[in-house]
Design a protein around this motif. Structure first.
Motif, PDB file in Angstrom:
ATOM      1  N   VAL A  53      -2.112 -25.866 -21.480  1.00  0.00           N
ATOM      2  CA  VAL A  53      -3.295 -25.975 -22.330  1.00  0.00           C
ATOM      3  C   VAL A  53      -4.416 -26.645 -21.541  1.00  0.00           C
ATOM      4  O   VAL A  53      -5.552 -26.180 -21.526  1.00  0.00           O
ATOM      5  N   CYS A  54      -4.093 -27.730 -20.871  1.00  0.00           N
ATOM      6  CA  CYS A  54      -5.086 -28.447 -20.064  1.00  0.00           C
ATOM      7  C   CYS A  54      -5.688 -27.522 -19.006  1.00  0.00           C
ATOM      8  O   CYS A  54      -6.903 -27.473 -18.817  1.00  0.00           O
ATOM      9  N   LEU A  55      -4.845 -26.756 -18.346  1.00  0.00           N
ATOM     10  CA  LEU A  55      -5.319 -25.876 -17.282  1.00  0.00           C
ATOM     11  C   LEU A  55      -6.092 -24.669 -17.828  1.00  0.00           C
ATOM     12  O   LEU A  55      -7.087 -24.246 -17.225  1.00  0.00           O
ATOM     13  N   LEU A  72      -4.553 -19.354 -12.733  1.00  0.00           N
ATOM     14  CA  LEU A  72      -3.520 -20.340 -13.056  1.00  0.00           C
ATOM     15  C   LEU A  72      -2.240 -20.033 -12.285  1.00  0.00           C
ATOM     16  O   LEU A  72      -1.282 -19.495 -12.836  1.00  0.00           O
ATOM     17  N   ASP A  73      -2.230 -20.378 -11.029  1.00  0.00           N
ATOM     18  CA  ASP A  73      -1.104 -20.106 -10.148  1.00  0.00           C
ATOM     19  C   ASP A  73       0.191 -20.661 -10.737  1.00  0.00           C
ATOM     20  O   ASP A  73       0.256 -21.831 -11.105  1.00  0.00           O
ATOM     21  N   GLY A  74       1.184 -19.808 -10.880  1.00  0.00           N
ATOM     22  CA  GLY A  74       2.496 -20.235 -11.346  1.00  0.00           C
ATOM     23  C   GLY A  74       2.774 -19.978 -12.817  1.00  0.00           C
ATOM     24  O   GLY A  74       3.911 -20.100 -13.253  1.00  0.00           O
ATOM     25  N   ILE A  75       1.776 -19.615 -13.591  1.00  0.00           N
ATOM     26  CA  ILE A  75       2.023 -19.350 -15.010  1.00  0.00           C
ATOM     27  C   ILE A  75       2.572 -17.937 -15.168  1.00  0.00           C
ATOM     28  O   ILE A  75       2.143 -17.016 -14.472  1.00  0.00           O
ATOM     29  N   THR A  76       3.538 -17.783 -16.052  1.00  0.00           N
ATOM     30  CA  THR A  76       4.076 -16.452 -16.316  1.00  0.00           C
ATOM     31  C   THR A  76       3.206 -15.767 -17.363  1.00  0.00           C
ATOM     32  O   THR A  76       2.462 -16.423 -18.107  1.00  0.00           O
TER      33      THR A  76
END
Length: 143
Positions: free
Chosen positions: A34-36, A55-59
Motif C-alpha cells: 500500500v505504501c509503495l 513496483l519491483d517484486g510485486i506479483t
C-alpha cells in the motif's frame, strides 16, 4: 463494536481499542505494498502494467489485491477506457493524495535508516545464535 459516530460521542476513535473501526484503516496502511502503490501513484495516474514494472517484486495477484483494497477504501480510483482491449488506469483520490506526505515520510525513514536496521538485525541474530550458559548451581535464584 461502536460505529464512528458512536465513538465521536465517546471522545473519538482509539485504534488501541480492539473494536475501534479505525483499526481497519490502520491495517490497510500497515501493508508495505500500500505504501509503495500510493508512492508510485503520487505523481499521477498509471496503468496496471506500468505500476507493476515500477513496483519491483510485486506479483500480479498482490498488485490486483492491493489496488482493489485501496479502491474499496476510497484511496484509489479505477478508470476503464472503452478501447479494444480496454485500458485501465489507476489514480489517487483526494483521500489517497492526503496520504502522500505520510507515505513519503515512511519511505524516507526506511531509506535513511536501512543501514542501522540491518546492523541491529545482525547484532540480534548473532546474540540469539550464541549458546545459553546455564547458571551455576550455587547462584541465588532471581525473583
Amino acid at each position: 463494536m461502536y460505529t464512528t459516530p458512536d465513538l465521536v460521542e465517546r471522545g473519538g476513535a482509539n485504534a488501541y481499542l480492539r473494536g475501534c473501526a479505525s483499526r481497519s484503516a490502520l491495517d490497510l496502511l500497515a501493508n508495505k505494498w500500500v505504501c509503495l502503490v500510493v508512492g508510485a501513484l503520487s505523481p499521477g495516474p498509471m496503468r496496471f502494467g506500468a505500476l507493476r514494472r515500477r513496483l519491483d517484486g510485486i506479483t500480479q495477484k498482490m498488485l490486483t489485491r492491493t489496488l482493489r483494497d485501496l479502491e474499496r477504501a476510497g484511496v484509489v480510483e479505477r478508470t476503464v477506457y472503452p478501447t479494444t482491449p480496454p485500458q485501465v488506469e489507476y489514480a489517487l483520490t483526494p483521500l489517497g493524495e492526503s496520504l502522500c506526505g505520510l507515505m513519503d515520510s515512511i519511505l524516507g525513514w526506511a531509506e535513511e535508516h536501512m543501514e542501522e536496521v540491518e546492523a541491529a538485525r545482525a547484532r540480534y541474530d548473532e546474540r540469539v545464535s550464541l549458546p545459553v550458559d546455564p547458571l551455576p548451581r550455587d547462584a541465588p535464584a532471581r525473583r
